[in-house]
Each structure stands twice: as structure tokens, then as C-alpha cells.
Design a protein around this motif. Structure first.
Motif, PDB file in Angstrom:
ATOM      1  N   LEU A 259      54.278  34.032  32.251  1.00  0.00           N
ATOM      2  CA  LEU A 259      53.336  34.095  33.356  1.00  0.00           C
ATOM      3  C   LEU A 259      52.822  35.522  33.420  1.00  0.00           C
ATOM      4  CD1 LEU A 259      55.220  32.054  36.130  1.00  0.00           C
ATOM      5  CD2 LEU A 259      53.554  31.232  34.448  1.00  0.00           C
ATOM      6  N   ARG A 260      51.521  35.678  33.202  1.00  0.00           N
ATOM      7  CA  ARG A 260      50.915  37.011  33.120  1.00  0.00           C
ATOM      8  C   ARG A 260      50.013  37.255  34.313  1.00  0.00           C
ATOM      9  NH1 ARG A 260      50.177  38.521  27.678  1.00  0.00           N
ATOM     10  NH2 ARG A 260      49.408  40.491  28.536  1.00  0.00           N
ATOM     11  N   PRO A 261      49.965  38.473  34.841  1.00  0.00           N
ATOM     12  CA  PRO A 261      49.077  38.767  35.969  1.00  0.00           C
ATOM     13  C   PRO A 261      47.617  38.746  35.530  1.00  0.00           C
ATOM     14  CG  PRO A 261      50.083  40.784  35.164  1.00  0.00           C
ATOM     15  CD  PRO A 261      50.747  39.659  34.421  1.00  0.00           C
ATOM     16  N   PRO A 262      46.691  38.593  36.485  1.00  0.00           N
ATOM     17  CA  PRO A 262      45.268  38.626  36.129  1.00  0.00           C
ATOM     18  C   PRO A 262      44.901  39.970  35.497  1.00  0.00           C
ATOM     19  CG  PRO A 262      45.568  37.886  38.396  1.00  0.00           C
ATOM     20  CD  PRO A 262      46.904  38.395  37.927  1.00  0.00           C
ATOM     21  N   VAL A 263      43.960  39.928  34.593  1.00  0.00           N
ATOM     22  CA  VAL A 263      43.469  41.158  33.961  1.00  0.00           C
ATOM     23  C   VAL A 263      41.946  41.194  34.084  1.00  0.00           C
ATOM     24  CG1 VAL A 263      45.382  41.387  32.335  1.00  0.00           C
ATOM     25  CG2 VAL A 263      43.400  40.021  31.695  1.00  0.00           C
ATOM     26  N   ARG A 264      41.410  42.374  34.244  1.00  0.00           N
ATOM     27  CA  ARG A 264      39.955  42.499  34.391  1.00  0.00           C
ATOM     28  C   ARG A 264      39.233  42.223  33.078  1.00  0.00           C
ATOM     29  NH1 ARG A 264      39.051  44.394  39.410  1.00  0.00           N
ATOM     30  NH2 ARG A 264      40.809  45.439  40.418  1.00  0.00           N
ATOM     31  N   ASN A 265      39.870  42.594  31.964  1.00  0.00           N
ATOM     32  CA  ASN A 265      39.262  42.359  30.659  1.00  0.00           C
ATOM     33  C   ASN A 265      39.847  41.086  30.049  1.00  0.00           C
ATOM     34  OD1 ASN A 265      37.849  42.563  28.280  1.00  0.00           O
ATOM     35  ND2 ASN A 265      39.045  44.272  27.467  1.00  0.00           N
ATOM     36  N   ILE A 266      39.556  39.940  30.688  1.00  0.00           N
ATOM     37  CA  ILE A 266      40.106  38.675  30.196  1.00  0.00           C
ATOM     38  C   ILE A 266      39.507  38.310  28.846  1.00  0.00           C
ATOM     39  CG2 ILE A 266      38.382  37.229  31.349  1.00  0.00           C
ATOM     40  CD1 ILE A 266      42.158  36.464  30.909  1.00  0.00           C
ATOM     41  N   GLU A 267      38.323  38.838  28.547  1.00  0.00           N
ATOM     42  CA  GLU A 267      37.690  38.582  27.244  1.00  0.00           C
ATOM     43  C   GLU A 267      38.629  38.958  26.102  1.00  0.00           C
ATOM     44  OE1 GLU A 267      34.242  40.743  24.529  1.00  0.00           O
ATOM     45  OE2 GLU A 267      34.111  40.877  26.707  1.00  0.00           O
ATOM     46  N   LYS A 268      39.298  40.073  26.233  1.00  0.00           N
ATOM     47  CA  LYS A 268      40.222  40.535  25.188  1.00  0.00           C
ATOM     48  C   LYS A 268      41.340  39.520  24.972  1.00  0.00           C
ATOM     49  CE  LYS A 268      43.553  44.224  24.225  1.00  0.00           C
ATOM     50  NZ  LYS A 268      44.171  45.491  24.752  1.00  0.00           N
ATOM     51  N   GLU A 269      41.842  38.927  26.050  1.00  0.00           N
ATOM     52  CA  GLU A 269      42.941  37.973  25.942  1.00  0.00           C
ATOM     53  C   GLU A 269      42.493  36.668  25.285  1.00  0.00           C
ATOM     54  OE1 GLU A 269      45.834  39.049  26.473  1.00  0.00           O
ATOM     55  OE2 GLU A 269      45.290  40.881  27.558  1.00  0.00           O
ATOM     56  N   TYR A 270      41.277  36.202  25.640  1.00  0.00           N
ATOM     57  CA  TYR A 270      40.744  35.020  24.962  1.00  0.00           C
ATOM     58  C   TYR A 270      40.634  35.272  23.458  1.00  0.00           C
ATOM     59  CZ  TYR A 270      39.219  32.907  29.432  1.00  0.00           C
ATOM     60  OH  TYR A 270      39.165  32.344  30.678  1.00  0.00           O
ATOM     61  N   LEU A 289      36.777  27.494  30.995  1.00  0.00           N
ATOM     62  CA  LEU A 289      36.200  26.806  29.845  1.00  0.00           C
ATOM     63  C   LEU A 289      34.944  27.525  29.361  1.00  0.00           C
ATOM     64  CD1 LEU A 289      36.525  22.978  30.688  1.00  0.00           C
ATOM     65  CD2 LEU A 289      38.106  24.465  29.429  1.00  0.00           C
ATOM     66  N   LEU A 290      34.091  27.970  30.296  1.00  0.00           N
ATOM     67  CA  LEU A 290      32.892  28.714  29.908  1.00  0.00           C
ATOM     68  C   LEU A 290      33.265  29.996  29.181  1.00  0.00           C
ATOM     69  CD1 LEU A 290      30.257  28.635  32.805  1.00  0.00           C
ATOM     70  CD2 LEU A 290      30.269  27.345  30.671  1.00  0.00           C
ATOM     71  N   GLU A 291      34.244  30.708  29.712  1.00  0.00           N
ATOM     72  CA  GLU A 291      34.634  31.990  29.126  1.00  0.00           C
ATOM     73  C   GLU A 291      35.253  31.802  27.746  1.00  0.00           C
ATOM     74  OE1 GLU A 291      35.508  33.979  33.510  1.00  0.00           O
ATOM     75  OE2 GLU A 291      37.180  33.376  32.218  1.00  0.00           O
ATOM     76  N   ALA A 292      36.148  30.828  27.624  1.00  0.00           N
ATOM     77  CA  ALA A 292      36.777  30.561  26.330  1.00  0.00           C
ATOM     78  C   ALA A 292      35.730  30.142  25.310  1.00  0.00           C
ATOM     79  CB  ALA A 292      37.844  29.477  26.483  1.00  0.00           C
ATOM     80  N   GLN A 293      34.802  29.292  25.726  1.00  0.00           N
ATOM     81  CA  GLN A 293      33.748  28.831  24.812  1.00  0.00           C
ATOM     82  C   GLN A 293      32.890  29.988  24.340  1.00  0.00           C
ATOM     83  OE1 GLN A 293      31.155  25.019  24.830  1.00  0.00           O
ATOM     84  NE2 GLN A 293      30.178  26.370  26.306  1.00  0.00           N
ATOM     85  N   ALA A 294      32.517  30.888  25.246  1.00  0.00           N
ATOM     86  CA  ALA A 294      31.693  32.038  24.873  1.00  0.00           C
ATOM     87  C   ALA A 294      32.399  32.928  23.861  1.00  0.00           C
ATOM     88  CB  ALA A 294      31.327  32.837  26.115  1.00  0.00           C
ATOM     89  N   CYS A 295      33.743  32.929  23.921  1.00  0.00           N
ATOM     90  CA  CYS A 295      34.520  33.732  22.975  1.00  0.00           C
ATOM     91  C   CYS A 295      34.772  33.003  21.649  1.00  0.00           C
ATOM     92  CB  CYS A 295      35.856  34.126  23.602  1.00  0.00           C
ATOM     93  SG  CYS A 295      35.703  35.305  24.971  1.00  0.00           S
TER      94      CYS A 295
END
Length: 375
Positions: A259-270, A289-295
């Protein structure tokens, strides 16, 4: 134009807060005047960056102070706060002289449309029509949810426009005469593409009943038996964190699920994951889903109300699984884990399909709507 958004607060890391921040920043950059009026900010800073030209107002109502109260006490205090909210919002709107005022379907919904300040009123919902019935509450709370769900329909019809996120939800609202469909836009334009060779599954969302992470942890127990070298990271926070952590420990999955805390740069995690899984019980238009798809990340999701069917084409950019079908969910996750070529092909297709939700395309729909109302 002078545009105002009304929202509970901007301090959370949720999808609705991100959407409002993105839209407000876009509109200000295009030369419009934008204000955000909150009720429960309590001096906290916005989670997502906001342009310095966006004006911020808090009405100091603090509905969240009643969250732990019983039904009768909570109801009495809620109506007291509603009267205060209505008076303060009316006074502020008359000073600001907006062209457009947008409610995010929160505590102002029952009365915003009645305020005569010269502005056009838009109601915008980020959940599905039947979200209240999907809370899973029992007893008197369940009856209250059913009653409020019926009230929602009547209130939505009172606004100049009622904006929903999916074609599926349009049908649930009975295609009201004032209804408009505008999806959410991509949150960001990724600088890189997901490395689908990473042996990590990612999930993102608030730790609450809606997101169904308890279901996901049970599913992962079966995935882990077949693919022990892979791990699951769940990014979020919320009231069920301790309960979810206890479930992980009970299943002896501490080395496999984090369980990980929220991060501002979620793009990096995707982009450091092999695929995304979503087990929500309900949504409006899931930003994850939108964010994962964009990545460029392949996705596996339950076919909850609403959103997945508007983003995922089954077998092309991901898999859609009937709600509650754990065995099939496990099989589709394992199928992607064991087939790197499929992950890469689906990720490439997801990236291509994300163009449909570009900020320019979506915000053009909003500006067209605004111009139609005030033109």
C-alpha cells in the motif's frame, strides 16, 4: 468569461480535484477569469498546482465535521450548515458576477440553481446515476441513500445544463432534456511510455468501499500463486487503509502487495509498471484508466457503472471483466502477465486511443457549451 467552480475542497488527491484543477488552469491560460469556491478547505493547500491567477474562496462551512455523527444528529446539523452555505454562497456570487457557475454535484446542488445572480448554472457529476445505492450501507442509511437518489434526478433537471461523463450514464438519467455528454480529458501528456516489461501491477485510488481494493487483494492471492515473481502496488490513502493492510497480512502477502501513499508524479509510477488493474464497484469516468492509457499501459477492469466501456475496447487496449467474476479477472491478469508481446501491443494501442481524450478536444466541448449558454 467569468467562470466559477464550486467544490468541497481542492486539498484531496482525487480524480475530481485533478479534473477541476486541469480545467481551471486551461481556462485561465485561454484568458478567462476563473474562481474556485470551496466549503471545507480549512486552510489546506490545493493538492494539484493551480495558476496564480485563479481566485480561491472558502465559505468555511465544513460539512466533513459531521462525518462521524449518527443519522439524526448528522441530518439536523446538515440542514443548519445548508442554510449557512446558501446564504454565504449567494452573497459571494452576487459580488463576483459570474457568467457561468458550475456545481460538482456536492452540497450546493439542492439550492445553487435557485440563486439569482445573473449566471448560468451547470451541474456536473463525476459518478454514475446510482452511486448512492452502491455505497453498500444498511438500515436507515440505505433508505436515505434511496431517497436521495430519487431527489438527484429531480435536482439535475433544474439546471441550465447537466453534464455527465459517459453515454452509459446518459441512459441511466433518462436522457434529460438538459443533459450533455462531455468526458474527462487526459490529466497529462506523458514524457515517456510505460515499460511493460516491469513485473509490477499498479492500482490507484482512495482506500474506500468504492474502489474495491479488498476485492483486488483477494484476487491477487490467486494471481500470486501462479505468478509469484510479480508484485502489486496500490497507490492511495483513505479510511480503509488499516483494514486492507490487515487483509494483506492475513493472506501472508506482505512481500507481494504494497500500500503506497499518493504521489504527485503518478505518471512515473504508471511508466514503471507492466499493467493496471481496477476493481471499482462504481465510477463516473475513472481517471486512473485515462492516465494508464495515456502512458501506454494495458488495463484489466471490472465492468462497473460507469466509464470502463467508454475507455476500454475489450481485447484491444485491455480487458473488461463482468463484475464479481474473480476467476475470469485472475485469468485475464495472468494472461497479460505471461504474454509480454500482448502487453506491448495493448499498450501501444492504448496510447493511440488516448488521443480521443486530449485536453484540446475535451475543453473545446466545454467552451462550446459555455458560449452556447452566454452567447
Amino acid at each position: 468569461m467569468n467562470i466559477i467552480y464550486c467544490i468541497k475542497g481542492t486539498y484531496n488527491s482525487g480524480g475530481m480535484e485533478r479534473v477541476v484543477a486541469n480545467k481551471a488552469n486551461y481556462l485561465v491560460a485561454k484568458g478567462h477569469n476563473v474562481s474556485i469556491i470551496t466549503t471545507d478547505q480549512q486552510g489546506r493547500l490545493p493538492y494539484f498546482p493551480l495558476n496564480d491567477n485563479i481566485r480561491l474562496y472558502d465559505l468555511d462551512i465544513n460539512y466533513t465535521a459531521n462525518a462521524s455523527r449518527g443519522l439524526f444528529v448528522k441530518t439536523r446539523q446538515y440542514f443548519q450548515k445548508q442554510r449557512l452555505h446558501r446564504r454565504r454562497l449567494r452573497e459571494l456570487l452576487k459580488k463576483l458576477k459570474a457568467d457561468i457557475v458550475i456545481s460538482m454535484f456536492d452540497h450546493d446542488t439542492p439550492f445553487l440553481y435557485k440563486i439569482k445572480d445573473g449566471s448560468k448554472k451547470i451541474l456536473e457529476i463525476h459518478f454514475s446515476r446510482y452511486k448512492r445505492r452502491q455505497y453498500g450501507r444498511k438500515g436507515l442509511w440505505r433508505l436515505a441513500d434511496v431517497w436521495r437518489s430519487r431527489q438527484d434526478l429531480q435536482l439535475a433537471s433544474q439546471y441550465d445544463r447537466f453534464v455527465v461523463l459517459t453515454e452509459e450514464d446518459c441512459g441511466y438519467w433518462g436522457y434529460l432534456s438538459n443533459i450533455v455528454l462531455i468526458p474527462n480529458a487526459n490529466s497529462f501528456v506523458p514524457e515517456t511510455k510505460a515499460d511493460v516489461t516491469c513485473k509490477r501491477v499498479i492500482a490507484v485510488g482512495r482506500y474506500d468501499y468504492q474502489k474495491g481494493f479488498d476485492e483486488l487483494i483477494g484476487i491477487w492471492e490467486m494471481v500470486h500463486e501462479r505468478c509469484p515473481e510479480w508484485r502489486l502496488d496500490i497507490f492511495g490513502h483513505g479510511p480503509l487503509k488499516d483494514q486492507l493492510q490487515a487483509q494483506i497480512q492475513k493472506l501472508k502477502l506482505e512481500s507481494s502487495i504494497r500500500l503506497r501513499p499518493p504521489v504527485r508524479n503518478i505518471e512515473k509510477e504508471y511508466c514503471q509498471s507492466g499493467l493496471l488493474v481496477m476493481t471499482s464497484r462504481y465510477e463516473g469516468f475513472p481517471m486512473t484508466l485515462l492516465e494508464a492509457q495515456a502512458c501506454g499501459l494495458p488495463m484489466v477492469t471490472y465492468a462497473c457503472k460507469c466509464g470502463p466501456r467508454d475507455i476500454i475496447v475489450d481485447g484491444q487496449n485491455g480487458f473488461i471483466v463482468a463484475e464479481g467474476n474473480k476467476e475470469y479477472m485472475v485469468n485475464q491478469i495472468v494472461r497479460l502477465i505471461e504474454d509480454e508481446d500482448m502487453r506491448r501491443a495493448m499498450g501501444t494501442r492504448a496510447k493511440e486511443m488516448s488521443a480521443k481524450f486530449s485536453e484540446e478536444k475535451v475543453m473545446k466541448q466545454w467552451l462550446d457549451l459555455f458560449n452556447q449558454l452566454v452567447g
